[in-house]
Design an enzyme around this catalytic site. Structure first.
Site, short mmCIF file in Angstrom:
data_model
loop_
_atom_site.label_atom_id
_atom_site.label_comp_id
_atom_site.label_asym_id
_atom_site.label_seq_id
_atom_site.Cartn_x
_atom_site.Cartn_y
_atom_site.Cartn_z
N ARG A 143 0.82 -1.21 0.00
CA ARG A 143 0.00 0.00 0.00
C ARG A 143 0.86 1.26 0.00
NH1 ARG A 143 -4.97 -1.83 3.97
NH2 ARG A 143 -6.07 -2.95 2.35
N LYS A 147 -21.56 -17.15 -0.83
CA LYS A 147 -23.01 -16.99 -0.75
C LYS A 147 -23.61 -16.12 -1.85
CE LYS A 147 -23.39 -17.47 4.23
NZ LYS A 147 -23.57 -16.74 5.48
N GLY A 178 -11.90 -8.52 -2.51
CA GLY A 178 -11.67 -9.47 -1.42
C GLY A 178 -10.90 -10.72 -1.75
N GLY A 183 -13.91 -3.90 -0.06
CA GLY A 183 -15.27 -3.39 0.12
C GLY A 183 -15.61 -2.30 -0.87
P1 AMP Z 1 -16.80 -14.45 -0.38
O1 AMP Z 1 -16.25 -13.80 0.83
O2 AMP Z 1 -18.29 -14.52 -0.43
O3 AMP Z 1 -16.18 -13.96 -1.68
O4 AMP Z 1 -16.42 -15.99 -0.25
C1 AMP Z 1 -15.09 -16.42 -0.23
C2 AMP Z 1 -15.07 -17.75 0.45
O5 AMP Z 1 -15.90 -18.65 -0.23
C3 AMP Z 1 -13.71 -18.37 0.51
O6 AMP Z 1 -13.25 -18.34 1.82
C4 AMP Z 1 -13.94 -19.79 0.02
O7 AMP Z 1 -13.33 -20.75 0.83
C5 AMP Z 1 -15.45 -19.93 0.09
N1 AMP Z 1 -15.95 -20.93 -0.84
C6 AMP Z 1 -15.72 -21.03 -2.15
N2 AMP Z 1 -16.30 -22.12 -2.66
C7 AMP Z 1 -16.91 -22.76 -1.65
C8 AMP Z 1 -17.67 -23.97 -1.54
N3 AMP Z 1 -17.90 -24.73 -2.61
N4 AMP Z 1 -18.13 -24.31 -0.34
C9 AMP Z 1 -17.89 -23.54 0.74
N5 AMP Z 1 -17.18 -22.38 0.70
C10 AMP Z 1 -16.71 -22.00 -0.48
#
Ligand code: AMP
Length: 395
Positions: free
Chosen positions: A35, A197, A353, A376
């Protein structure tokens, strides 16, 4: 868009909001100086013009004044990176700061103490902003990581520089890269959305459906879609209350002529563990007791074809649980496809992220056109929101 290059900083004091919220080890050594390095082009241009630089930043989340969050810990690293001795004041406003600022000579750099030692910073206090503003002649915002916050130093301060405010090179590049994807993009445009999610990405999905030709959905989000379509997802992560939403997204994609690609096969595991037993299965027929943790080979083949034929690629979110070695392959392969497509002339933006962490971890950073510095902030831009820190410069 007013940038640094619209100004001549000769004999001017530039007050720059940087994001020097860097990680420190237990001896207060900077463990990742990215940074600080990222702010160097902005600082160099001002110094080269014959101006002086006043740097302001936050570090961590202090409650009042806390020694361990003092920016004095990063003075030597910043001096080393800039190649000149950086001065430091033990307060960011008030007499000490005013004296240090007024003593500052062209070619010199001054770092102010942690802005968040004052609650007024995050509260966006106008009086506090005014005191900060009094230190400089031109306000420069180069902190993308906090551009989505209406804090004193990121947003409120701008009103005291009605004509003398601009983006630094880093922030300008973030905006420019996003525009290359969402505004002046070369078609076909592909968005890859992964992560855990659907619920956390829904606004992003809705906003970019209007701008893309292809959308690849992967990661944990997959299973909400698959279940909504009647598939069996076993123990995979799935948001049962979002099944209708998933169907709505599929419908909307069709309406907007967006090709939506889901995995067709997955690496399934009998536990959420790197040591679990695994098998590759059809994404619609995951056995009971098993969960999909990574994209399978056929899915990757399909994704590769889409990526290789794209001229613009946006990537947000991993395709699997990349933190575990045995489920990192999909994310690594996707990164490789995007790297190859980029080498062939596509523009690629990685942002928001975890995909940034993955790209860095797997050494792919330099092979992408641009890797965003703000998690973010980038997500909010992808959601189509106007960031207060950006709006304050444009107003
Ligand atoms: P996000 O913060 O929503 O971008 O999610 C990132 C996280 O999603 C990472 O820590 C991954 O380990 C998790 N992730 C990716 N694919 C899967 C999966 N098939 N099942 C559970 N977690 C997952």
């Amino acid at each position: 868009m007013k940038t640094l290059f619209d100004f001549n900083f000769k004999n001017k004091k530039a007050l720059i909001r940087v994001d020097f919220n860097v990680p420190l080890d237990e001896h207060f050594n900077v463990t990742d100086a990215n940074r600080i390095e990222a702010a160097k082009p902005t600082i160099d241009k001002i110094l080269a013009d014959g101006g002086s630089v006043i740097l302001m930043s936050h570090l961590g989340r202090p409650k009042g004044v806390e020694e361990k969050y003092s920016l004095k810990h990063i003075v030597s690293k910043t001096s080393e990176i800039l190649g000149i001795p950086v001065k430091f004041t033990s307060d960011c406003i008030g007499e000490i700061a005013e004296k240090a600022a007024s003593d500052l000579q062209p070619g010199e750099v001054l770092l102010l103490e942690n802005l968040r030692f004052y609650n007024e910073e995050e509260a966006g206090d106008v009086e506090f902003s005014k005191k900060l503003a009094s230190l400089g002649d031109i306000y420069v915002n180069d902190a993308f990581g906090t551009a989505h916050r209406a804090h004193a130093s990121t947003t409120i301060i701008a009103q005291f520089f009605p004509n003398d405010k601009c983006f630094g090179t880093l922030l300008a590049k973030e905006i420019d890269s996003l525009n290359k994807v969402l505004k002046d993009s070369k078609k076909p445009v592909t968005a890859v959305l992964g992560g855990s999610k659907v619920s956390s990405k829904i606004t992003v999905i809705e906003n970019i459906l209007d701008k893309v030709d292809h959308m690849i959905i992967g990661g944990g989000m997959t299973f909400t879609f698959i279940k909504a379509l009647g598939g069996q997802v076993g123990n995979s992560i799935c948001e049962d209350d979002k099944l209708q939403l998933a169907l709505d997204i599929l419908h909307l994609a069709k309406e907007k002529n967006v090709h939506l690609h889901l995995p067709v096969d997955v690496v399934a595991a009998d536990a959420f563990s790197n040591n679990a037993n695994t098998q590759v299965v059809d994404v619609r027929a995951i056995p009971d007791g098993w969960q999909g943790l990574d994209a399978g080979p056929k899915s990757l083949e399909n994704f590769k074809e889409v990526i290789m034929n794209s001229k613009t690629i946006l990537w947000n979110g991993p395709l699997g649980v990349f933190e575990m070695e045995n489920f990192a392959n999909g994310t690594i392969e996707l990164g490789n496809f995007i790297a190859e497509s980029t080498a062939n002339g596509a523009f690629s933006l990685v942002g928001g992220g975890d995909s940034v962490a993955a790209v860095k971890q797997f050494g792919l950073e330099s092979k992408m056109s641009y890797v965003s510095t703000g998690g973010g902030a980038m997500l909010e831009m992808l959601e189509g929101r106007t960031l207060p820190g950006i709006a304050a410069i444009l107003e």
